[in-house]
Write a protein that holds these residues in place. Structure first.
Motif, short mmCIF file in Angstrom:
data_model
loop_
_atom_site.label_atom_id
_atom_site.label_comp_id
_atom_site.label_asym_id
_atom_site.label_seq_id
_atom_site.Cartn_x
_atom_site.Cartn_y
_atom_site.Cartn_z
N LYS A 56 5.56 -11.16 -28.41
CA LYS A 56 4.93 -12.39 -27.39
C LYS A 56 4.86 -12.10 -25.77
N VAL A 57 6.10 -10.97 -25.19
CA VAL A 57 5.85 -10.34 -24.22
C VAL A 57 5.99 -9.18 -24.39
N LYS A 58 5.63 -8.43 -25.21
CA LYS A 58 5.04 -6.92 -25.12
C LYS A 58 3.13 -7.86 -24.84
N LEU A 59 2.88 -8.68 -25.54
CA LEU A 59 1.41 -9.09 -25.98
C LEU A 59 1.13 -9.43 -24.75
N GLY A 60 2.13 -9.91 -23.80
CA GLY A 60 1.52 -10.34 -22.24
C GLY A 60 2.20 -9.47 -21.23
N LEU A 63 -2.14 -7.70 -21.77
CA LEU A 63 -2.75 -8.29 -21.52
C LEU A 63 -2.98 -8.12 -19.71
N GLY A 64 -1.69 -8.11 -19.35
CA GLY A 64 -1.76 -8.37 -18.13
C GLY A 64 -2.81 -6.71 -17.18
N HIS A 65 -2.41 -6.03 -18.23
CA HIS A 65 -2.58 -4.40 -17.71
C HIS A 65 -4.29 -4.49 -17.56
N CYS A 66 -4.75 -5.43 -19.01
CA CYS A 66 -6.35 -5.42 -19.26
C CYS A 66 -6.58 -7.03 -18.01
N LEU A 67 -6.44 -7.73 -17.80
CA LEU A 67 -6.59 -8.87 -17.25
C LEU A 67 -6.71 -8.44 -15.58
N THR A 68 -5.91 -7.80 -14.98
CA THR A 68 -5.72 -7.11 -13.99
C THR A 68 -6.26 -5.91 -13.74
N GLY A 69 -6.70 -4.82 -14.36
CA GLY A 69 -7.43 -3.29 -14.18
C GLY A 69 -6.00 -3.10 -13.84
N SER A 70 -4.66 -3.19 -14.53
CA SER A 70 -3.52 -2.38 -13.60
C SER A 70 -3.28 -0.95 -14.80
N PHE A 71 -4.50 0.03 -14.99
CA PHE A 71 -3.97 1.53 -16.25
C PHE A 71 -4.17 2.08 -14.60
N ARG A 82 4.88 2.35 -11.09
CA ARG A 82 5.51 0.75 -11.43
C ARG A 82 4.55 0.54 -10.76
N ARG A 83 3.51 0.87 -9.39
CA ARG A 83 3.14 -0.45 -9.19
C ARG A 83 2.28 -1.36 -10.20
N HIS A 84 2.01 -0.88 -11.50
CA HIS A 84 1.16 -0.97 -12.46
C HIS A 84 1.29 -2.11 -13.39
N GLU A 85 2.79 -1.18 -13.84
CA GLU A 85 3.56 -2.12 -14.52
C GLU A 85 4.25 -3.63 -13.81
N LEU A 86 4.35 -3.26 -12.64
CA LEU A 86 4.91 -5.02 -11.67
C LEU A 86 3.62 -5.30 -12.01
N ARG A 87 2.51 -5.42 -12.42
CA ARG A 87 1.71 -5.77 -11.48
C ARG A 87 1.32 -6.46 -12.52
N ALA A 88 1.75 -5.71 -13.81
CA ALA A 88 1.25 -6.46 -15.20
C ALA A 88 2.05 -7.56 -15.72
N ASP A 89 3.49 -7.12 -15.37
CA ASP A 89 4.36 -7.61 -15.33
C ASP A 89 4.72 -9.28 -15.11
N TRP A 91 1.34 -10.16 -13.86
CA TRP A 91 0.72 -11.78 -14.01
C TRP A 91 1.08 -12.45 -15.75
N ALA A 92 1.66 -11.43 -16.50
CA ALA A 92 2.94 -11.94 -17.79
C ALA A 92 3.74 -13.32 -17.16
N ILE A 93 4.91 -13.50 -16.30
CA ILE A 93 5.49 -13.45 -15.63
C ILE A 93 4.78 -15.14 -15.46
N ALA A 94 3.73 -14.74 -14.99
CA ALA A 94 3.34 -16.09 -14.24
C ALA A 94 2.74 -17.13 -15.33
N HIS A 95 2.58 -16.24 -16.44
CA HIS A 95 1.78 -16.82 -17.50
C HIS A 95 2.35 -17.22 -18.66
N LEU A 96 3.14 -16.63 -18.59
CA LEU A 96 4.32 -17.24 -20.14
C LEU A 96 6.22 -18.24 -18.98
N ILE A 97 6.05 -17.60 -18.41
CA ILE A 97 6.89 -18.60 -17.17
C ILE A 97 6.80 -19.25 -16.34
#
Length: 141
Positions: A56-60, A63-71, A82-89, A91-97
């Motif tokens: 769940k965490v890895k997929l979230g 998907l955060g990378h994909c849905l925020t365009g953080s590549f 780091r900026r792109h990894e934080l943006r993906a995290d 997104w995942a935090i907001a949707h999973l927790i």
């Protein structure tokens, strides 16, 4: 709060291919496919996923990378990565927790990091990231 199946459904709805396949160097990754009109794909290595919470965490995150365009590519500077990894995290935090659900769980007495991780079906490491993100780390330890 989303379960792992709802993340797979979200990926399908958004046209994001998710493949389960062996990966040599990483347990999961996401790829931008610019040639396909902004589509992206996610790959998860089932041999490097330690249970449903980890999946769940890895997929979230991917998907955060994909849905925020953080590549980024392997030649990108560390601060850009780091900026792109934080943006993906984030997104995942907001949707999973979601913050509201996290505060409600804490108000119900679910306070230890491991208890919160179990409650939200995520890893303890990811729960610590979420608590730090929301400024609640000290109250939940």
């Amino acid at each position: 709060m989303q379960d792992v199946l709802s993340l797979y459904r979200l990926a399908e709805e958004r046209g994001i291919d998710v493949d389960l396949r062996p990966l040599r160097r990483v347990p999961s990754l996401s790829l931008s496919m610019d040639w396909a009109e902004g589509r992206c794909a996610v790959a998860l290595d089932p041999d490097q996923v330690a249970g449903t919470a980890d999946e769940k965490v890895k997929l979230g995150h991917e998907l955060g990378h994909c849905l925020t365009g953080s590549f980024y590519n392997r030649y990108a500077a560390c601060d850009l990565r780091r900026r792109h990894e934080l943006r993906a995290d984030r997104w995942a935090i907001a949707h999973l927790i979601p913050h509201k659900e996290l505060k409600a769980a804490i108000a119900k007495g679910v306070r230890e990091v491991w208890e919160l991780a179990e409650y939200f079906e995520v890893t303890e490491e990811f729960m610590k990231k979420a608590l730090a993100h929301y400024g609640l780390l000290d109250r939940a330890d």
